[in-house]
Structure formats: C-alpha cells, structure tokens
Scaffold this motif. Structure first.
Motif, PDB file in Angstrom:
ATOM      1  N   MET A   1      15.609  -0.273  -4.987  1.00 31.46           N
ATOM      2  CA  MET A   1      14.873   0.095  -3.794  1.00 31.46           C
ATOM      3  C   MET A   1      15.123  -0.949  -2.706  1.00 31.46           C
ATOM      4  O   MET A   1      15.183  -2.140  -2.985  1.00 31.46           O
ATOM      5  N   ASN A   2      15.291  -0.490  -1.492  1.00 30.21           N
ATOM      6  CA  ASN A   2      15.441  -1.370  -0.334  1.00 30.21           C
ATOM      7  C   ASN A   2      14.237  -2.317  -0.266  1.00 30.21           C
ATOM      8  O   ASN A   2      13.100  -1.887  -0.458  1.00 30.21           O
ATOM      9  N   PRO A   3      14.464  -3.618   0.002  1.00 27.73           N
ATOM     10  CA  PRO A   3      13.343  -4.567   0.020  1.00 27.73           C
ATOM     11  C   PRO A   3      12.234  -4.201   1.008  1.00 27.73           C
ATOM     12  O   PRO A   3      11.053  -4.368   0.700  1.00 27.73           O
ATOM     13  N   ILE A   4      12.600  -3.696   2.162  1.00 25.57           N
ATOM     14  CA  ILE A   4      11.575  -3.342   3.145  1.00 25.57           C
ATOM     15  C   ILE A   4      10.776  -2.137   2.656  1.00 25.57           C
ATOM     16  O   ILE A   4       9.548  -2.097   2.799  1.00 25.57           O
ATOM     17  N   ASP A   5      11.457  -1.184   2.011  1.00 29.05           N
ATOM     18  CA  ASP A   5      10.742  -0.051   1.435  1.00 29.05           C
ATOM     19  C   ASP A   5       9.784  -0.517   0.336  1.00 29.05           C
ATOM     20  O   ASP A   5       8.665  -0.006   0.210  1.00 29.05           O
ATOM     21  N   LEU A   6      10.205  -1.516  -0.424  1.00 23.15           N
ATOM     22  CA  LEU A   6       9.344  -2.066  -1.472  1.00 23.15           C
ATOM     23  C   LEU A   6       8.110  -2.743  -0.861  1.00 23.15           C
ATOM     24  O   LEU A   6       6.985  -2.564  -1.338  1.00 23.15           O
ATOM     25  N   ILE A   7       8.323  -3.491   0.209  1.00 19.11           N
ATOM     26  CA  ILE A   7       7.206  -4.135   0.912  1.00 19.11           C
ATOM     27  C   ILE A   7       6.261  -3.077   1.480  1.00 19.11           C
ATOM     28  O   ILE A   7       5.030  -3.172   1.325  1.00 19.11           O
ATOM     29  N   PHE A   8       6.834  -2.064   2.107  1.00 23.53           N
ATOM     30  CA  PHE A   8       6.005  -1.000   2.681  1.00 23.53           C
ATOM     31  C   PHE A   8       5.243  -0.244   1.586  1.00 23.53           C
ATOM     32  O   PHE A   8       4.105   0.177   1.793  1.00 23.53           O
ATOM     33  N   GLU A   9       5.879  -0.100   0.425  1.00 25.92           N
ATOM     34  CA  GLU A   9       5.195   0.538  -0.698  1.00 25.92           C
ATOM     35  C   GLU A   9       3.972  -0.280  -1.114  1.00 25.92           C
ATOM     36  O   GLU A   9       2.927   0.287  -1.448  1.00 25.92           O
ATOM     37  N   ARG A  10       4.085  -1.601  -1.082  1.00 28.69           N
ATOM     38  CA  ARG A  10       2.930  -2.470  -1.390  1.00 28.69           C
ATOM     39  C   ARG A  10       1.807  -2.232  -0.386  1.00 28.69           C
ATOM     40  O   ARG A  10       0.637  -2.159  -0.760  1.00 28.69           O
ATOM     41  N   PHE A  11       2.170  -2.152   0.891  1.00 26.95           N
ATOM     42  CA  PHE A  11       1.154  -1.878   1.909  1.00 26.95           C
ATOM     43  C   PHE A  11       0.553  -0.486   1.712  1.00 26.95           C
ATOM     44  O   PHE A  11      -0.656  -0.304   1.865  1.00 26.95           O
ATOM     45  N   ASP A  12       1.390   0.503   1.377  1.00 33.43           N
ATOM     46  CA  ASP A  12       0.881   1.856   1.138  1.00 33.43           C
ATOM     47  C   ASP A  12      -0.093   1.876  -0.040  1.00 33.43           C
ATOM     48  O   ASP A  12      -1.138   2.517   0.011  1.00 33.43           O
ATOM     49  N   ARG A  13       0.262   1.172  -1.095  1.00 37.73           N
ATOM     50  CA  ARG A  13      -0.537   1.191  -2.313  1.00 37.73           C
ATOM     51  C   ARG A  13      -1.784   0.314  -2.211  1.00 37.73           C
ATOM     52  O   ARG A  13      -2.843   0.670  -2.730  1.00 37.73           O
ATOM     53  N   HIS A  14      -1.664  -0.849  -1.559  1.00 39.47           N
ATOM     54  CA  HIS A  14      -2.757  -1.828  -1.578  1.00 39.47           C
ATOM     55  C   HIS A  14      -3.308  -2.197  -0.201  1.00 39.47           C
ATOM     56  O   HIS A  14      -4.241  -2.999  -0.108  1.00 39.47           O
ATOM     57  N   GLY A  15      -2.730  -1.640   0.852  1.00 43.06           N
ATOM     58  CA  GLY A  15      -3.155  -1.999   2.203  1.00 43.06           C
ATOM     59  C   GLY A  15      -4.578  -1.598   2.537  1.00 43.06           C
ATOM     60  O   GLY A  15      -5.194  -2.161   3.441  1.00 43.06           O
ATOM     61  N   GLY A  16      -5.130  -0.641   1.798  1.00 43.32           N
ATOM     62  CA  GLY A  16      -6.516  -0.237   2.003  1.00 43.32           C
ATOM     63  C   GLY A  16      -7.510  -1.092   1.236  1.00 43.32           C
ATOM     64  O   GLY A  16      -8.715  -0.867   1.317  1.00 43.32           O
ATOM     65  N   ASN A  17      -6.996  -2.080   0.507  1.00 40.28           N
ATOM     66  CA  ASN A  17      -7.875  -2.959  -0.271  1.00 40.28           C
ATOM     67  C   ASN A  17      -8.727  -3.817   0.649  1.00 40.28           C
ATOM     68  O   ASN A  17      -8.343  -4.138   1.775  1.00 40.28           O
ATOM     69  N   ASP A  18      -9.842  -4.237   0.113  1.00 41.78           N
ATOM     70  CA  ASP A  18     -10.739  -5.173   0.790  1.00 41.78           C
ATOM     71  C   ASP A  18      -9.958  -6.422   1.189  1.00 41.78           C
ATOM     72  O   ASP A  18      -9.076  -6.869   0.456  1.00 41.78           O
ATOM     73  N   TYR A  19     -10.281  -6.956   2.346  1.00 38.68           N
ATOM     74  CA  TYR A  19      -9.659  -8.202   2.795  1.00 38.68           C
ATOM     75  C   TYR A  19     -10.691  -9.316   2.751  1.00 38.68           C
ATOM     76  O   TYR A  19     -11.304  -9.671   3.753  1.00 38.68           O
ATOM     77  N   GLY A  20     -10.955  -9.801   1.576  1.00 38.46           N
ATOM     78  CA  GLY A  20     -11.795 -10.975   1.392  1.00 38.46           C
ATOM     79  C   GLY A  20     -13.187 -10.871   2.003  1.00 38.46           C
ATOM     80  O   GLY A  20     -13.707 -11.856   2.507  1.00 38.46           O
ATOM     81  N   GLY A  21     -13.754  -9.689   1.973  1.00 42.24           N
ATOM     82  CA  GLY A  21     -15.089  -9.526   2.525  1.00 42.24           C
ATOM     83  C   GLY A  21     -15.124  -9.362   4.032  1.00 42.24           C
ATOM     84  O   GLY A  21     -16.196  -9.277   4.630  1.00 42.24           O
ATOM     85  N   GLU A  22     -13.957  -9.304   4.661  1.00 45.44           N
ATOM     86  CA  GLU A  22     -13.901  -9.094   6.110  1.00 45.44           C
ATOM     87  C   GLU A  22     -14.184  -7.630   6.420  1.00 45.44           C
ATOM     88  O   GLU A  22     -14.214  -6.791   5.532  1.00 45.44           O
ATOM     89  N   ARG A  23     -14.336  -7.317   7.684  1.00 49.09           N
ATOM     90  CA  ARG A  23     -14.631  -5.944   8.090  1.00 49.09           C
ATOM     91  C   ARG A  23     -13.365  -5.145   8.387  1.00 49.09           C
ATOM     92  O   ARG A  23     -13.435  -4.065   8.968  1.00 49.09           O
ATOM     93  N   VAL A  24     -12.224  -5.667   8.004  1.00 49.18           N
ATOM     94  CA  VAL A  24     -10.951  -4.959   8.101  1.00 49.18           C
ATOM     95  C   VAL A  24     -10.308  -4.943   6.718  1.00 49.18           C
ATOM     96  O   VAL A  24     -10.682  -5.722   5.839  1.00 49.18           O
ATOM     97  N   ARG A  25      -9.351  -4.063   6.547  1.00 48.36           N
ATOM     98  CA  ARG A  25      -8.608  -3.954   5.296  1.00 48.36           C
ATOM     99  C   ARG A  25      -7.321  -4.756   5.398  1.00 48.36           C
ATOM    100  O   ARG A  25      -6.913  -5.193   6.467  1.00 48.36           O
ATOM    101  N   GLN A  26      -6.649  -4.921   4.265  1.00 50.85           N
ATOM    102  CA  GLN A  26      -5.429  -5.729   4.212  1.00 50.85           C
ATOM    103  C   GLN A  26      -4.400  -5.286   5.248  1.00 50.85           C
ATOM    104  O   GLN A  26      -3.851  -6.122   5.973  1.00 50.85           O
ATOM    105  N   LEU A  27      -4.100  -3.987   5.309  1.00 48.39           N
ATOM    106  CA  LEU A  27      -3.079  -3.511   6.246  1.00 48.39           C
ATOM    107  C   LEU A  27      -3.527  -3.714   7.685  1.00 48.39           C
ATOM    108  O   LEU A  27      -2.717  -4.140   8.521  1.00 48.39           O
ATOM    109  N   GLU A  28      -4.773  -3.426   7.997  1.00 48.04           N
ATOM    110  CA  GLU A  28      -5.264  -3.649   9.364  1.00 48.04           C
ATOM    111  C   GLU A  28      -5.072  -5.107   9.763  1.00 48.04           C
ATOM    112  O   GLU A  28      -4.646  -5.405  10.883  1.00 48.04           O
ATOM    113  N   HIS A  29      -5.408  -6.007   8.865  1.00 47.29           N
ATOM    114  CA  HIS A  29      -5.270  -7.437   9.143  1.00 47.29           C
ATOM    115  C   HIS A  29      -3.806  -7.811   9.390  1.00 47.29           C
ATOM    116  O   HIS A  29      -3.487  -8.510  10.359  1.00 47.29           O
ATOM    117  N   ALA A  30      -2.919  -7.329   8.543  1.00 48.02           N
ATOM    118  CA  ALA A  30      -1.488  -7.633   8.697  1.00 48.02           C
ATOM    119  C   ALA A  30      -0.959  -7.111  10.027  1.00 48.02           C
ATOM    120  O   ALA A  30      -0.239  -7.824  10.744  1.00 48.02           O
TER     121      ALA A  30
END
Length: 181
Positions: A1-30
């Motif tokens: 898999m292309n490295p950027i596609d792999l990175i984007f897959e991580r964001f797709d899979r986990h970007g909606g995760n909590d960001y350390g108790g902040e009011r934004v999610r991982q992808l929003e923060h990035a």
C-alpha cells in the motif's frame, strides 16, 4: 500500500477517536494544526509534520486518552519511528520533538503555560514537566527544535471545536513532496 494511503487509512480508522479529553477529535486536531502551519507560511515539510505530529496516538494500542489513566504513551517517539520509513528528518524530527517543545516553552515563555488546555497540562506532568534552564538551552540548539516550537504553538491552537479547515486530501501534496526516495 502507498505510504500516504496507509497514513490516510489510519486517519479514516482512528481520526474520530477522542483527543485526550479535548473538545475535538484526532483528525480535527491534525487538520487544524496543519491549516495553522499553512496559514503561517510554513514550508511543505513543517506542514506535513504538523499534520502528522500526533500520528503515534493513532498507531498505539493503549486505547483512547491514556494520559487520563496516568500513562505517557510516548506518541512522539512512536510516531517518529513509524514515519521514518517514508519521510526524512525535516518531517520526523519536529514530530519527535514536539513534546519536548512544550517542555521548553513552559520553561522559557512565562505566558505559555496559561495557553495549555487541561489535557496538555495533564500530559505535561506525565512527560516530565517544564525543562530546567540547562535542558531548555540544550533543546533549542538541536536541529529542528525551532520547527518543533513553531509546531507546538500551532498544536496548542488546534483544539477549536467546529473550526473550518481544508480536508485531508488538501494536505496530500505536502506529504507527497516529502516522501523519501
């Protein structure tokens, strides 16, 4: 898999995760961090690093918000190691150094601590607290430390619920421009 596609897959899979108790999610923060870097005229490598600085949170298996459970996930080291397969130091070193940049700024900038969110204060404690003057002086002399400090300031400003940003595809060009040959 292309490295950027792999990175984007991580964001797709986990970007909606909590960001350390902040009011934004991982992808929003990035996306907010990368957008701030872009708006402030950063080069392509630093924009890429700003997008990817917390990728370590998306690849560990410690669950959401380990800092809230008293665990330092060392995401900066995990992220740098994972990214170094595809990117050079201009991207990976600001990622590795962004936690120490927080320690540096809390030691050298009297007003910086007041800008930290509750989650950043909690993680700062787990990460060793503010640097001593000697450690701060040594840190800022490291290659890419100044980039990490810039990234760190954007990092703290990238926690605004509902802030409009470009989407992930907008930043693909910065990742492509920095892939190692």
């Amino acid at each position: 898999m292309n490295p950027i596609d792999l990175i984007f897959e991580r964001f797709d899979r986990h970007g909606g995760n909590d960001y350390g108790g902040e009011r934004v999610r991982q992808l929003e923060h990035a996306l907010q961090c990368a957008a701030l870097a872009e708006a402030n005229g950063a080069d392509a490598a630093l924009i890429a690093a700003s997008l990817l600085h917390d990728i370590g949170h998306l690849i560990h298996d410690l669950g959401d918000s380990p800092a809230a459970r008293g665990i330092d996930d060392r995401h900066e080291l995990l992220g740098r190691e994972w990214l170094s397969r595809w990117f050079g130091e201009a991207v990976t070193e600001p990622v590795r150094l962004h936690v120490d940049a927080k320690r540096y700024l809390t030691a050298t900038d009297a007003g910086y601590f007041a800008t930290l969110s509750a989650g950043s204060v909690r993680s700062l404690e787990l990460q060793g607290g503010p640097f001593t003057p000697q450690c701060a002086a040594g840190f800022i002399g490291l290659p890419f430390a100044e980039d990490a400090v810039r990234l760190r300031r954007w990092d703290e400003g990238a926690k605004v619920p509902g802030r409009a940003t470009p989407d992930l595809m907008h930043f693909r060009r910065y990742l492509e421009a920095n892939l190692a040959a």
